[in-house]
Design a protein around this motif. Sequence first.
Motif, mmCIF file in Angstrom:
data_model
loop_
_atom_site.group_PDB
_atom_site.id
_atom_site.type_symbol
_atom_site.label_atom_id
_atom_site.label_comp_id
_atom_site.label_asym_id
_atom_site.label_seq_id
_atom_site.Cartn_x
_atom_site.Cartn_y
_atom_site.Cartn_z
ATOM 1 N N PHE A 153 0.710 -1.295 0.109
ATOM 2 C CA PHE A 153 -0.029 -0.138 -0.352
ATOM 3 C C PHE A 153 0.899 1.561 -0.132
ATOM 4 N N ALA A 156 1.797 2.212 -3.684
ATOM 5 C CA ALA A 156 1.115 2.322 -4.439
ATOM 6 C C ALA A 156 0.652 3.990 -3.798
ATOM 7 N N ARG A 191 -8.582 5.360 -8.276
ATOM 8 C CA ARG A 191 -7.489 4.422 -7.366
ATOM 9 C C ARG A 191 -6.877 4.002 -6.193
ATOM 10 N N CYS A 192 -7.073 5.116 -5.268
ATOM 11 C CA CYS A 192 -7.007 5.733 -3.976
ATOM 12 C C CYS A 192 -8.029 5.260 -3.136
ATOM 13 N N HIS A 195 -7.927 1.222 -3.497
ATOM 14 C CA HIS A 195 -7.049 0.677 -2.609
ATOM 15 C C HIS A 195 -7.563 0.742 -0.663
ATOM 16 N N GLU A 198 -10.163 -2.208 -0.689
ATOM 17 C CA GLU A 198 -9.251 -3.368 -0.510
ATOM 18 C C GLU A 198 -8.565 -3.573 0.950
ATOM 19 N N ARG A 199 -8.371 -2.230 1.538
ATOM 20 C CA ARG A 199 -7.417 -2.015 2.717
ATOM 21 C C ARG A 199 -8.936 -2.824 3.778
#
Length: 253
Positions: A153, A156, A191-192, A195, A198-199
């Motif tokens: 992370f 990224a 994109r942020c 992420h 996903e987290r």
Amino acid sequence: MPEIVQPKIDRAYDCIDEERALLEAERDAFQTLRRRVSTIQVDQSGPTAVETGNTVAVTTPSFRPQSGGLRKIRDAYRETVMAVPHYDSEYGESLRENLEVECGASLARHLLDGDVLTPAMYNAFVDACTQAQDTRERTLTRIEHEQQSLERFETALTDIESTVIDVSEQLESASRSRARIDETLETAQTRCMDHASERQEQLHERAEKDIPGVERLSLVEYLYADLETTTPVLSDIAACLETIRHQRRRCLR
């Protein structure tokens, strides 16, 4: 370009390093303890059963010196498990208290108050030490996976922020149209958010798995309890999103 850092993730690395050092010391202490007690001889003599008619009476000698094996186990425990550098600051427990945690109250009582080290008691103690060592090893594996996740992370986010800084400079110099710059920022924002999702999913999965020996604590609660947030990745993502939104507002001026 200024150096890009993820401050909350950086703090999380420190927590992981500290916890790894403690767990490795405890794991190694239990391993050493098992080696030390491997040569201890158990006491074969114990209460004597005497048959009297239809009953069996158990007789115990009126005086029995305490087992040398029990004393050696207690000494070895003090000189290994209780001798790790962080023991007093992290636990500060008596021998009885720590044995109860690691071995269970019944076995701890026999080890401290008993007179005889029976084979069953010795085997139960060795099994408890093995389990304690394995628990530390499993937790270390989970911590290693968490560090790998942080690294991914961090990479990224740093890449996204690098893009944001680049287009922000273009906005200052008007070298590109504001519409094109906003498109780039919108992609970075997406994109942020991906992420972040996903987290969050990762944290949800991990929340269902308690840390062994720590009652009802998830991995991040266990690791990051001393930080201002137990979700350092999400905090850094949120900061990145705020920067992106600020730059997008500039595009609209």
